[in-house]
Each structure stands twice: as structure tokens, then as C-alpha cells.
Scaffold this motif. Structure first.
Motif, PDB file in Angstrom:
ATOM      1  N   GLU A  69     138.194  22.942  -7.426  1.00  0.00           N
ATOM      2  CA  GLU A  69     137.850  22.025  -6.341  1.00  0.00           C
ATOM      3  C   GLU A  69     138.520  20.669  -6.533  1.00  0.00           C
ATOM      4  OE1 GLU A  69     133.570  23.218  -4.493  1.00  0.00           O
ATOM      5  OE2 GLU A  69     133.503  22.207  -6.447  1.00  0.00           O
ATOM      6  N   LYS A  70     138.512  20.186  -7.778  1.00  0.00           N
ATOM      7  CA  LYS A  70     139.102  18.882  -8.070  1.00  0.00           C
ATOM      8  C   LYS A  70     140.628  18.940  -7.970  1.00  0.00           C
ATOM      9  CE  LYS A  70     139.291  15.260 -11.607  1.00  0.00           C
ATOM     10  NZ  LYS A  70     138.823  14.839 -12.965  1.00  0.00           N
ATOM     11  N   PHE A  71     141.227  19.972  -8.530  1.00  0.00           N
ATOM     12  CA  PHE A  71     142.694  20.069  -8.568  1.00  0.00           C
ATOM     13  C   PHE A  71     143.283  20.235  -7.174  1.00  0.00           C
ATOM     14  CE2 PHE A  71     146.800  22.143  -9.167  1.00  0.00           C
ATOM     15  CZ  PHE A  71     147.355  21.364 -10.173  1.00  0.00           C
ATOM     16  N   TYR A  72     142.641  21.072  -6.334  1.00  0.00           N
ATOM     17  CA  TYR A  72     143.184  21.345  -5.007  1.00  0.00           C
ATOM     18  C   TYR A  72     142.507  20.539  -3.902  1.00  0.00           C
ATOM     19  CZ  TYR A  72     145.742  25.204  -7.078  1.00  0.00           C
ATOM     20  OH  TYR A  72     146.596  25.945  -7.842  1.00  0.00           O
ATOM     21  N   ASP A  73     141.508  19.715  -4.286  1.00  0.00           N
ATOM     22  CA  ASP A  73     140.802  18.861  -3.328  1.00  0.00           C
ATOM     23  C   ASP A  73     140.212  19.685  -2.178  1.00  0.00           C
ATOM     24  OD1 ASP A  73     139.790  16.564  -2.195  1.00  0.00           O
ATOM     25  OD2 ASP A  73     141.636  16.067  -1.105  1.00  0.00           O
ATOM     26  N   THR A 110     147.660  32.941   2.881  1.00  0.00           N
ATOM     27  CA  THR A 110     147.116  33.152   1.531  1.00  0.00           C
ATOM     28  C   THR A 110     148.174  33.582   0.535  1.00  0.00           C
ATOM     29  OG1 THR A 110     146.455  35.402   2.184  1.00  0.00           O
ATOM     30  CG2 THR A 110     144.781  33.691   2.363  1.00  0.00           C
ATOM     31  N   ASP A 111     149.267  34.186   1.003  1.00  0.00           N
ATOM     32  CA  ASP A 111     150.367  34.533   0.081  1.00  0.00           C
ATOM     33  C   ASP A 111     150.967  33.268  -0.517  1.00  0.00           C
ATOM     34  OD1 ASP A 111     150.088  37.231   0.416  1.00  0.00           O
ATOM     35  OD2 ASP A 111     151.588  37.386   2.008  1.00  0.00           O
ATOM     36  N   GLU A 112     151.186  32.248   0.343  1.00  0.00           N
ATOM     37  CA  GLU A 112     151.736  30.990  -0.127  1.00  0.00           C
ATOM     38  C   GLU A 112     150.753  30.314  -1.089  1.00  0.00           C
ATOM     39  OE1 GLU A 112     154.686  27.723   0.176  1.00  0.00           O
ATOM     40  OE2 GLU A 112     154.653  29.893   0.494  1.00  0.00           O
ATOM     41  N   ALA A 114     144.969  27.129   1.265  1.00  0.00           N
ATOM     42  CA  ALA A 114     146.032  27.183   2.279  1.00  0.00           C
ATOM     43  C   ALA A 114     145.763  26.200   3.418  1.00  0.00           C
ATOM     44  CB  ALA A 114     146.162  28.610   2.817  1.00  0.00           C
ATOM     45  N   LYS A 115     144.512  26.130   3.866  1.00  0.00           N
ATOM     46  CA  LYS A 115     144.171  25.212   4.957  1.00  0.00           C
ATOM     47  C   LYS A 115     144.329  23.762   4.512  1.00  0.00           C
ATOM     48  CE  LYS A 115     140.883  28.307   7.263  1.00  0.00           C
ATOM     49  NZ  LYS A 115     139.452  28.561   7.578  1.00  0.00           N
ATOM     50  N   ARG A 116     143.914  23.480   3.271  1.00  0.00           N
ATOM     51  CA  ARG A 116     144.008  22.110   2.766  1.00  0.00           C
ATOM     52  C   ARG A 116     145.461  21.656   2.663  1.00  0.00           C
ATOM     53  NH1 ARG A 116     144.433  17.713   2.212  1.00  0.00           N
ATOM     54  NH2 ARG A 116     143.412  16.195   0.837  1.00  0.00           N
ATOM     55  N   ARG A 117     146.357  22.574   2.291  1.00  0.00           N
ATOM     56  CA  ARG A 117     147.765  22.235   2.123  1.00  0.00           C
ATOM     57  C   ARG A 117     148.571  22.392   3.411  1.00  0.00           C
ATOM     58  NH1 ARG A 117     149.044  22.178  -3.449  1.00  0.00           N
ATOM     59  NH2 ARG A 117     147.352  21.019  -4.383  1.00  0.00           N
ATOM     60  N   LYS A 170     158.718  18.413  -1.864  1.00  0.00           N
ATOM     61  CA  LYS A 170     157.311  18.783  -2.069  1.00  0.00           C
ATOM     62  C   LYS A 170     156.626  17.869  -3.082  1.00  0.00           C
ATOM     63  CE  LYS A 170     158.309  23.624  -0.966  1.00  0.00           C
ATOM     64  NZ  LYS A 170     158.058  25.058  -1.294  1.00  0.00           N
ATOM     65  N   SER A 171     157.069  16.614  -3.160  1.00  0.00           N
ATOM     66  CA  SER A 171     156.431  15.676  -4.092  1.00  0.00           C
ATOM     67  C   SER A 171     154.978  15.421  -3.719  1.00  0.00           C
ATOM     68  CB  SER A 171     157.206  14.361  -4.118  1.00  0.00           C
ATOM     69  OG  SER A 171     157.214  13.746  -2.841  1.00  0.00           O
ATOM     70  N   ASP A 172     154.623  15.662  -2.446  1.00  0.00           N
ATOM     71  CA  ASP A 172     153.234  15.469  -2.012  1.00  0.00           C
ATOM     72  C   ASP A 172     152.293  16.470  -2.671  1.00  0.00           C
ATOM     73  OD1 ASP A 172     154.820  17.267  -0.280  1.00  0.00           O
ATOM     74  OD2 ASP A 172     152.879  17.661   0.686  1.00  0.00           O
ATOM     75  N   LEU A 173     152.835  17.576  -3.184  1.00  0.00           N
ATOM     76  CA  LEU A 173     152.008  18.602  -3.817  1.00  0.00           C
ATOM     77  C   LEU A 173     151.800  18.351  -5.303  1.00  0.00           C
ATOM     78  CD1 LEU A 173     153.381  21.835  -2.088  1.00  0.00           C
ATOM     79  CD2 LEU A 173     151.478  20.359  -1.398  1.00  0.00           C
ATOM     80  N   VAL A 174     152.432  17.299  -5.839  1.00  0.00           N
ATOM     81  CA  VAL A 174     152.223  16.929  -7.242  1.00  0.00           C
ATOM     82  C   VAL A 174     151.085  15.917  -7.288  1.00  0.00           C
ATOM     83  CG1 VAL A 174     153.278  15.963  -9.317  1.00  0.00           C
ATOM     84  CG2 VAL A 174     154.665  17.313  -7.735  1.00  0.00           C
ATOM     85  N   LEU A 175     149.917  16.376  -7.668  1.00  0.00           N
ATOM     86  CA  LEU A 175     148.736  15.508  -7.640  1.00  0.00           C
ATOM     87  C   LEU A 175     148.794  14.444  -8.727  1.00  0.00           C
ATOM     88  CD1 LEU A 175     145.946  18.143  -6.894  1.00  0.00           C
ATOM     89  CD2 LEU A 175     147.331  16.816  -5.307  1.00  0.00           C
TER      90      LEU A 175
END
Length: 252
Positions: free
Chosen positions: A214-218, A249-251, A235-238, A70-75
Motif C-alpha cells: 500500500e505504501k510503495f504503490y500508494d 493487470t499484465d502491465e 494498474a488504476k493508480r498508475r 518513466k521517472s514519475d514511477l520512481v518513488l
């Protein structure tokens, strides 16, 4: 979530899962003893918090390979500090030969003989099955955003030189359930009184917090009017979706 309900859930988790957790650790010790390589999958967003010290001790430094998924989730990539024992950062979403070969070569490098038998260990929901499917080039293991999807041991040949198993997720026997909930290792959904919702209710009334989200989660939250809308956007963005393409939404 009301405190009485939370206590009831945690008590139920402890009573039902206690014996199963111990059994999982006992079997894991035997598997590690016989394995050529121990592949520990951790969450790149919380490397130290998702490591398993006991499993690492059984493996020893020579046989241990830490794979931070999950390195892609580390902004902020500056947070990706070097991993001990020559570990590597990956994203199971990156279905490329480069990523697959990097993991396979790291496994073979630690093996004394080929084909190498590797045991995969890690917390529930860190992406062990996703990594295995990446290595196997097929859906060899069941994948789900629900923690604890893998419930039995299965050996899978992922290449001519490597055989891997997908072992059920484990965690330290005495770790606090509240920590496990935070790490996604237990499936306890928050309702409208949970901390995530309380934070979002506060954020919706503060432009600076909304701007940060908005900035953190793009994501674009200009039309979000309630916590659920914010979680759906994240959730949709990720790409966190459940059956039917609905946002998970739980995730989030």
C-alpha cells in the motif's frame, strides 16, 4: 505458468524472432552511422538494465543522448543518479513545454548542423513513441502498453530544427528471455501460477507485506481479497488501462 509452457513460449520466441532481431540491428547500425544524434530511451526504474551498449558504441559519446523515461514511477527520487553523457530524466506523461524543450535543446546541442536528424533507440516498451509524440506535439507515433508496437521506421519532423525517427525496439541479441520478460520487452503474460501471483497470495496473508504494498504503490488494498484485485488497484493508480478503460493487470 507451468514450466513446460514457459519453455515452449521461449523456444517459439527464439525461433521466430532471431532473424528479425538481427535485421533490426543491421538496419539500426546504418541509421546510427548517418544520424546527427542518437537518442537512447531507457527506463528510469532500471537505467543500467535497459541501456544498449552496442548502440552506444556505434553512436559515440559526442552524439549520444540518454533520456530516462518513466521517472514519475520512481518513488524514491534519491535513486535518480546522474546519467552519463549528460543524459536527462523525464516523464512522457508530463506534456509541458519545459520537458519538450529540454529534450529538443539537448538534441540540438549535440548536432553539428541543423536541422538535426536523430535516431531514437531503446528496448521495447520503454516509451520511445510516447517521447516522440511529446516532442511532436501530436500523436505522430502509435503508442501501446504492448511491447513491440512500432514495427517499421518512420521519420517525423518534431520542430523546425529536429527530425526524429521512431525505430522498432531492440535488445541485445543474446539477452536471456527471462530478463526480457522482467523488463517488459516481451509480451508473456503470467497466469495464476506465475511469480507475481504467488507473491501476492503470500502477501494477502501477511499484514506487514500488504502494508508495504500500500505504501510503495500508494494504493488502498483494504478490500483486496485476491491477487487480481491487487493488480487492478495498482494498474488504476498508475493509469495503466487498456481499451474500454479496463485496468491493464499484465502491465501491473
Amino acid at each position: 505458468m507451468p514450466e513446460t509452457r514457459r519453455r515452449s513460449i521461449l523456444k517459439e520466441i527464439k525461433s521466430k524472432d532471431g532473424k528479425r532481431r538481427s535485421a533490426n540491428w543491421d538496419l539500426l547500425k546504418d541509421l546510427i552511422k548517418e544520424a546527427d544524434v542518437v537518442v537512447e530511451i531507457v527506463d528510469a526504474r532500471d537505467v543500467q538494465g535497459t541501456r544498449l551498449p552496442l548502440a552506444e558504441k556505434w553512436a559515440g559519446s559526442n552524439r549520444l543522448l540518454i533520456v530516462a523515461n518513466k521517472s514519475d514511477l520512481v518513488l524514491d527520487k534519491s535513486r535518480l543518479l546522474p546519467l552519463s553523457h549528460g543524459g536527462i530524466y523525464v516523464s512522457a506523461k508530463d506534456q509541458t513545454s519545459k520537458t519538450r524543450n529540454a529534450i529538443l535543446e539537448a538534441i540540438k546541442k549535440r548536432a553539428r548542423t541543423l536541422p538535426a536528424r536523430g535516431v531514437v533507440v531503446g528496448y521495447p516498451n520503454v516509451g520511445k513513441s510516447s517521447i516522440l509524440n511529446l516532442l511532436a506535439h501530436r500523436k505522430a507515433a502509435k503508442v501501446s502498453p504492448i511491447a513491440g508496437t512500432t514495427t517499421h521506421v518512420q521519420w517525423i519532423r518534431v520542430s523546425d530544427d529536429v527530425i526524429i525517427n521512431d525505430y522498432p525496439g531492440v535488445f541485445p541479441r543474446y539477452e536471456k528471455p527471462s530478463n526480457l520478460i522482467r523488463k517488459g520487452a516481451l509480451n508473456v503474460s503470467e497466469d495464476v501460477e506465475g511469480p507475481a501471483y504467488k507473491f501476492l497470495i503470500e502477501a494477502l496473508g501477511k499484514p506487514n507485506l500488504m502494508s508495504w504494498l500500500e505504501k510503495f504503490y500508494d494504493v488502498d488494498l483494504s478490500k483486496a481479497t485476491d491477487p487480481e484485485a491487487v493488480l487492478e488497484a495498482i494498474a488504476k493508480r498508475r493509469g495503466w488501462l487498456i481499451k474500454g478503460g479496463e485496468p491493464n493487470t499484465d502491465e501491473a
